[in-house]
Write an enzyme that holds these catalytic residues in place. Structure first.
Site, PDB file in Angstrom:
ATOM      1  N   GLY A 241      47.149  56.200  -8.548  1.00 32.07           N
ATOM      2  CA  GLY A 241      46.116  55.386  -9.182  1.00 32.07           C
ATOM      3  C   GLY A 241      45.101  56.239  -9.908  1.00 32.07           C
ATOM      4  N   SER A 242      43.871  55.761  -9.929  1.00 29.75           N
ATOM      5  CA  SER A 242      42.837  56.426 -10.727  1.00 29.75           C
ATOM      6  C   SER A 242      42.310  57.679 -10.036  1.00 29.75           C
ATOM      7  CB  SER A 242      41.670  55.467 -10.961  1.00 29.75           C
ATOM      8  OG  SER A 242      40.972  55.277  -9.736  1.00 29.75           O
ATOM      9  N   ARG A 243      41.696  58.525 -10.835  1.00 29.63           N
ATOM     10  CA  ARG A 243      41.092  59.745 -10.298  1.00 29.63           C
ATOM     11  C   ARG A 243      39.954  59.411  -9.339  1.00 29.63           C
ATOM     12  NH1 ARG A 243      39.112  64.920 -13.906  1.00 29.63           N
ATOM     13  NH2 ARG A 243      37.976  65.994 -12.259  1.00 29.63           N
ATOM     14  N   GLY A 245      39.586  56.672  -7.517  1.00 35.20           N
ATOM     15  CA  GLY A 245      40.164  56.143  -6.281  1.00 35.20           C
ATOM     16  C   GLY A 245      40.782  57.241  -5.436  1.00 35.20           C
ATOM     17  N   GLU A 265      48.340  60.853  -6.690  1.00 36.89           N
ATOM     18  CA  GLU A 265      48.750  61.170  -8.049  1.00 36.89           C
ATOM     19  C   GLU A 265      47.787  60.414  -8.933  1.00 36.89           C
ATOM     20  OE1 GLU A 265      52.327  59.487 -10.013  1.00 36.89           O
ATOM     21  OE2 GLU A 265      50.706  59.960 -11.413  1.00 36.89           O
ATOM     22  N   CYS A 302      51.893  57.369 -16.307  1.00 43.21           N
ATOM     23  CA  CYS A 302      51.111  58.557 -15.955  1.00 43.21           C
ATOM     24  C   CYS A 302      51.557  59.755 -16.789  1.00 43.21           C
ATOM     25  CB  CYS A 302      51.201  58.860 -14.473  1.00 43.21           C
ATOM     26  SG  CYS A 302      52.748  58.354 -13.728  1.00 43.21           S
ATOM     27  N   GLU A 393      41.396  61.481 -19.420  1.00 46.56           N
ATOM     28  CA  GLU A 393      42.477  60.519 -19.661  1.00 46.56           C
ATOM     29  C   GLU A 393      41.935  59.193 -20.204  1.00 46.56           C
ATOM     30  OE1 GLU A 393      46.345  59.014 -17.133  1.00 46.56           O
ATOM     31  OE2 GLU A 393      44.413  58.875 -16.132  1.00 46.56           O
TER      32      GLU A 393
END
Lengths: 530, 530
Positions: A241-243, A245, A265, A302, A393
């Site tokens: 998921g998100s950075r 999170g 990831e 991703c 990103e």
């Protein structure tokens, strides 16, 4: 099969006591049928206790029993038929062909771990013989094997509702390792999650796996997910998921009385480096390949190519123009969730507003909600190096071309990048090998996978895959979340010293009958290979 | 060789600008010759920059070049001769025979990594062939290799001034992996540290390793050590020491913009489980073995047996009495530092004051300073289960016997333990196999090494060793700090997709000539094995 909106605590489906929520069809912004009831803390506790109880038995199952379980899950997923595909389409806005392909990959991934288990390829035990006569001290009999860590909490991704979700790579590798799994369902595809959970539980029942080997929890707030990561019986975490999170979970796991590994990831902009002769000799082909890769799944991969690095030159100019021409004619696609869509708009908005960045392409836009319009931007290496924000990103079908003055600046741009999942290098036969090598040397320090003359989207499930990379691409660059070695994340070594043969794990006993490779006194031995 | 008290920034010996300190002879509490000058932040920065510069070259050296370097270090350490042993004796209070043995182990460890490199055993690359004809999508050529993480900061332990210090297992494995090393010298043996640093640097020079492949820094405060862990060019940390020190470094590493792995080996009480028939059939032998293990190096071993678990029985009573008799007649030994000595006294003091704990043995005490008097204590499982403080490490030659009512309580005692480096099980042929198995099953969940009918002190350096274990034994149960697999801590996987043969790392090229094992399309292949 009718959806219930219930949580699965092992084989028991129970209604959560917290607020209910519905799935949203992102193509219409309308709520779908079925209310999903958030689990409460007590239900989460029950799932953890049951998982730990299951662990005592599950960890002792044979590789072949676990392989049967994984294959049965795959079969049960296929048996869901169109029910699964239609629900996933409604919940994600992704097209049928894509979801059918993703289902094939998910089932193939389960089969790959099953095959790896059955062929004795998941771990290589190490044995050192006793030397009773050695002086000044004798050597004991020492045998290194691997045991599973314990129950694992897994957070699925929204962008791969099958392959990186309830029965995705994290679950498959944890179950293969011998770890029970508790999945915190992603709120964007709860119905898909429930269907897959039914498939896993029916496979568990069919192959006589202990109750608690798998649970599924819905979370109305964030406390169930956080509670799982903090729970003393949980021994590892998988997350895609998100950075924001992922780093929150990393911190939570590190603050526990017993810190545990988090395999998160997170984010990657996947630089694509274009060398002069690649542009000169196959520019049009590169434009086509790049546009396809950029727009795949509305850019919600991703491994999406969010950055292009090239030398400021007529060839790069032509590549940019031709790509722009193509993207300008492209229509938009529905994104996965309103949240992802608004984050995309905000990210693109920052580039549009930056005086250092030129917008060179903007695709057409549908009337539907949550549309991802493809964009291409361009900037100089000077501007890129000066502004950290340009290296972050933007999740969706937008990319930024960075024009470099010379090799020194080219290398400096790569050097300035954060850790990435992938990097791509396009070169031709007339590009100087020394330059290619210098770029490769710099790239490999930044990534988990480096590829030549291809595009980063599309991650092969095989022995040699690395879907990982230095932070912030992932939380642990020593691991991969795709491919056979993903199982290693959920194992740890134990050395057995002078343990009698009868008490040893099967893989470490004298003269093993099951297929296995072992390093014995420094020599690799193969037993019972098919 | 005359000591300078200087820091080594690569090949340059420079005087630190911070406060100077001296080594203390713990057997006299007198300061030894030579003032050691603490490095300042700028000098630390220089060491990091130089290490990073060296990394660009060092990571490209061949396995065989690194093997030569490691062997040259071993040779240079032996060439220090008695100078090294005498200085280490003065700085640690450890006897000559012990330090000579430890030197042998240190040199042997370097040779083991060199051998492992030369025999191609340190990593197993994975290759998956291209399938250009596969439908619906072709498969690329994929090759997984391993690259070193980058410069590593290492904190040596005081209790093994050679084997776990400047040229100890952490340094040997990091250098073997291709990572430059910066050691923060332990303040308890700075002279020993300087001598070993000279040996490493002369070996680096002789084998033409890049300047910066190794540096040694003295720290008058704590900011150099902390600064290293926080420095962006440092990519991993090795530490052996206290739980407080290790967890502080873990937190610091996790708070960096780019978190990095910390391999901290911290605390362990190493339970020894005594089954009835072991006590009945060889009680006296157990008493002898236990007393030897407990007192080895004044109990200052991370694998010291600090806990004995048995069934409340006449046999356990006799074991306790006989052990007490032996220990009561034992004279004390000098501990490593005044700090370790006062921590030992405080730890033992807590047990003495606990109303739940009985003191059953107290050895004799020398007149010298910093003496470790051996102690044996005894308590019930009820008391042990009720008081977390009784499960904490007391570093030194003290142990606690826990008497259990029955198997259920025996298992509960093990279950209540924190993670450990080792656990030992003594059993005889008349002990019920089901009980032995149940205890083993519980023990293996807690430890990195489980041993039968032996004692935990003495860690073999070999392929199958695991010197690790769940937190707080170490920060990362997936790794070991002793044995051949210790090298894996400093490597990460990279996948090369369709990279032309000429640009691939040597280990991944077609038809490798150097010794190596590779997994090719799921089959283990051996090349050029000697």
């Amino acid at each position: 099969m009718t959806l219930t909106g219930y949580n699965a605590i092992g084989q028991h489906w129970v209604k959560g006591t917290r607020e209910a929520f519905s799935a949203i069809d992102p193509s219409t912004n309308q709520a779908l049928d079925t209310a999903f009831f958030g689990a409460d803390i007590e239900q989460m506790e029950q799932a953890c206790e049951l998982a730990y109880h299951a662990f005592r038995h599950y960890r002792k199952t044979s590789a072949s029993q676990r392989a049967q379980f994984l294959n049965a899950i795959g079969k049960a997923i296929m048996a869901l038929g169109d029910t699964l595909i239609l629900r996933a389409m409604a919940e994600t806005g992704l097209p049928q062909a894509r979801l059918e392909g993703e289902r094939g990959r998910t089932v193939g991934q389960l089969a790959m771990f099953a095959d790896s288990l059955q062929r004795g390829l998941t771990t290589v035990p190490r044995l050192d013989s006793a030397m009773p006569e050695r002086t000044p001290l004798p050597r004991a009999d020492l045998r290194l094997g691997h045991i599973p860590l314990g129950p694992v909490a897994i957070f699925g991704a929204s962008n791969f509702p099958l392959a990186f979700s309830v029965a995705g790579g994290d679950t498959a590798s944890a179950l293969a390792a011998g770890c029970p799994v508790i999945v915190k369902a992603h709120s964007a595809h709860p119905g898909t999650s429930e269907l897959i959970a039914h498939a896993i539980l029916s496979a568990a029942s069919e192959t006589e796996m202990p109750d608690g080997v798998f649970s599924l929890l819905f979370d109305s707030h964030r406390d169930i997910g956080q509670g799982l990561v903090a729970h003393p019986l949980i021994k590892a975490v998988g997350f895609t998921g998100s950075r924001a999170g992922g780093t929150a979970l990393m911190q939570l796991a590190q603050q526990r009385p017993e810190p545990i590994p988090v395999y998160a990831e997170m984010s990657s902009i996947n630089p694509v480096c274009l060398m002069p002769d690649a542009l000169a000799s196959r520019g049009t082909q590169l434009v086509d390949g790049f546009c396809t890769s950029l727009q795949m799944g509305a850019g919600q991969f991703c491994t999406n190519p969010g950055l292009v690095i090239g030398f400021d030159s007529p060839e790069l100019e032509r590549f940019t123009e031709q790509t722009a021409e193509k993207l300008n004619q492209t229509t938009s696609q529905t994104m996965l969730t309103p949240g992802i869509h608004s984050a995309y708009e905000a990210g693109v908005g920052k580039w549009i507003q930056s005086p250092q960045v030129a917008m060179v392409a903007e695709g057409e836009r549908n009337e539907k909600p949550n549309q991802c319009t493809p964009y291409l931007f361009s900037t100089t290496a000077d501007a890129f190096l000066a502004d950290q924000a340009l290296r972050e990103e933007v999740f969706g079908a937008a990319s930024l071309v960075v024009k470099c003055r010379d090799m020194t600046q080219f290398i400096a741009v790569i050097h300035a990048l954060d850790g990435q999942l992938t990097a791509t290098l396009h070169c031709g036969e007339h590009d100087a090998p020394a330059d290619v090598q210098a770029i490769l040397d710099e790239l490999e320090l930044k990534v988990g996978r480096v590829l030549f003359n291809g595009f980063p989207t599309g991650v092969e499930v095989c022995y040699a895959m690395v879907h990982g990379g230095p932070f912030p691409a992932t939380s642990d660059a020593r691991t991969t979340s795709v491919g056979a070695t993903a199982i290693e994340r959920f194992l740890r070594p134990v050395c057995y010293q002078d343990v009698p043969n009868d008490f040893l794990p099967e893989a470490l006993r004298d003269g093993p009958s099951k297929p296995i490779y072992r390093l014995e006194d420094g020599v690799l031995m193969s037993y019972g290979q098919p």
